[in-house]
Design a protein around this motif. Structure first.
Motif, short mmCIF file in Angstrom:
data_model
loop_
_atom_site.label_atom_id
_atom_site.label_comp_id
_atom_site.label_asym_id
_atom_site.label_seq_id
_atom_site.Cartn_x
_atom_site.Cartn_y
_atom_site.Cartn_z
N HIS A 107 2.39 5.48 6.60
CA HIS A 107 1.80 6.52 7.45
C HIS A 107 0.27 6.46 7.36
O HIS A 107 -0.30 6.10 6.33
CB HIS A 107 2.31 7.89 7.01
N TYR A 108 -0.36 6.85 8.44
CA TYR A 108 -1.81 6.63 8.52
C TYR A 108 -2.57 7.34 7.42
O TYR A 108 -3.59 6.86 6.94
CB TYR A 108 -2.34 7.05 9.90
N GLU A 109 -2.09 8.51 6.98
CA GLU A 109 -2.84 9.22 5.95
C GLU A 109 -2.85 8.46 4.63
O GLU A 109 -3.74 8.63 3.80
CB GLU A 109 -2.30 10.64 5.74
N GLU A 110 -1.84 7.60 4.44
CA GLU A 110 -1.83 6.73 3.27
C GLU A 110 -2.67 5.48 3.52
O GLU A 110 -3.45 5.05 2.66
CB GLU A 110 -0.40 6.33 2.92
N ALA A 111 -2.51 4.91 4.71
CA ALA A 111 -3.16 3.63 5.02
C ALA A 111 -4.68 3.74 5.10
O ALA A 111 -5.38 2.74 4.94
CB ALA A 111 -2.61 3.06 6.33
N ILE A 112 -5.22 4.95 5.37
CA ILE A 112 -6.69 5.09 5.46
C ILE A 112 -7.27 5.69 4.19
O ILE A 112 -8.47 5.93 4.10
CB ILE A 112 -7.08 5.95 6.68
N ALA A 113 -6.44 5.94 3.20
CA ALA A 113 -6.92 6.53 1.94
C ALA A 113 -7.67 5.48 1.11
O ALA A 113 -7.48 4.27 1.27
CB ALA A 113 -5.75 7.08 1.15
N ASP A 114 -8.52 5.96 0.22
CA ASP A 114 -9.24 5.06 -0.67
C ASP A 114 -8.26 4.28 -1.54
O ASP A 114 -7.24 4.81 -1.98
CB ASP A 114 -10.20 5.86 -1.56
N ASP A 115 -8.60 3.02 -1.79
CA ASP A 115 -7.81 2.15 -2.67
C ASP A 115 -6.40 1.93 -2.15
O ASP A 115 -5.48 1.64 -2.92
CB ASP A 115 -7.74 2.71 -4.10
#
Length: 325
Positions: free
Chosen positions: A228-236
């Motif tokens: 999901h995008y909120e994971e894929a755009i998170a740091d690291d």
């Protein structure tokens, strides 16, 4: 009794005889180092057992294919290599374990003119466990490098049309595995034309029994963001699997596996779709913090230090099939 058959394809990236091409190795030392990385990686596949069928592209001599098999699996494989008359052109190789797979009964190449670089090799194979025939088509379509004054897109389209006509006219064997470096993504024109039909859903190819020209392409799922995008755009962020088989940007799916409906029904072999993956480890791939992607490390050789890094700009594509005994 069911028999599992493991399969791998790998574009070996300019695995050429020393000095035969400016893009390939220039010395026996460089060949030895590259072969060592290739053999080491192949030896790790399928829990160290290696694939029962291994197809490869961008290799320009039978010697190199045979030596790779000897180093990776102690030479227990049968070998076919097909190339052009031009020593600078890449060929296509196949190694297989004759205790699992028989053949090839015959081999066809396209184009038939041996002065031209091959686009695909079609082999008539048989499954030892049940004696059933299947077609194996190993592909290496025209690249996008705009070399040789040829329209790259038109060349790929012509290859797809020729292959579609060949498979569409097949009335004896309806089981086919297409694999290779297509230099086209699943959604692009060569796969959407009427002659060579590639589907992102398995339902229609599963029912199609007329010819092996209508295929299911499980590589479509690689086009989606794995999280999901909120994971894929998170740091690291680190993606859970590679979403690329080519290039540093991590956004191309050129290496693909396609199967006809018979390979879904289990007529000769039955694809285990969950097994389809792109293999990677720290020696042949790297994690890029900027994108979170896992991408292949292209081969680089330092002639002064006689050391190397990486292996290929492609990753090995793996799959497993079940043969009904």
């Amino acid at each position: 009794m069911d028999d599992r058959i493991s399969f791998a394809f790998w574009n070996l990236c300019n695995y050429y005889e020393p000095g035969s091409s400016a893009r390939g190795p220039q010395s026996e030392r460089e060949i030895e180092l590259k072969r060592g990385v290739l053999a080491r990686t192949l030896g790790l596949l399928f829990d160290g057992k290696g694939p029962d069928i291994f197809a490869c592209a961008e290799v320009n001599s039978e010697r190199l294919v045979k030596e790779l098999g000897e180093h990776a699996w102690s030479g227990r494989y049968s070998v076919v290599w097909e190339g052009s008359q031009q020593v600078t052109d890449a060929g296509i190789g196949l190694l297989w374990d004759a205790t699992k797979v028989l053949g090839p009964d015959s081999v066809e190449v396209y184009p038939a003119n041996r002065g031209a670089r091959l686009r695909y090799v079609l082999l008539h194979m048989r499954v030892r466990a049940n004696g059933m025939p299947f077609l194996l088509i190993i592909n290496h379509w025209k690249s996008r490098m705009k070399l040789g004054g040829v329209d790259d897109e038109a060349d790929r389209r012509d290859t797809a049309e020729a292959l579609g006509d060949r498979l569409g006219g097949e009335d004896k064997i309806t089981d086919a595995i297409l694999v290779g470096d297509f230099n086209a993504e699943p959604f692009e024109a060569p796969f959407g034309q009427t002659r060579l039909r590639s589907s992102r859903h398995f339902s229609t190819p599963l029912r199609w029994r007329r010819s092996p020209a209508h295929l299911y392409n499980p590589m479509w799922r690689w086009l989606d963001e794995p999280d999901h995008y909120e994971e894929a755009i998170a740091d690291d962020y680190r993606q859970p699997r590679p979403t690329t088989s080519f290039g540093p940007d991590g956004n191309c799916i050129f290496d693909q596996l396609l199967v006809s409906g018979g390979l879904l029904r289990g007529d000769s072999l039955q694809l285990q779709e969950r097994s389809v993956c792109l293999y990677h480890d720290d020696l042949i791939a790297r994690y890029t913090a900027r994108t979170g992607r896992i991408v292949p490390i292209k081969w680089e050789y330092d002639p002064e230090a006689k050391t190397s890094t990486g292996c290929s700009d492609h990753l090995p594509l793996l799959a497993s099939f079940i043969a009904k005994g």
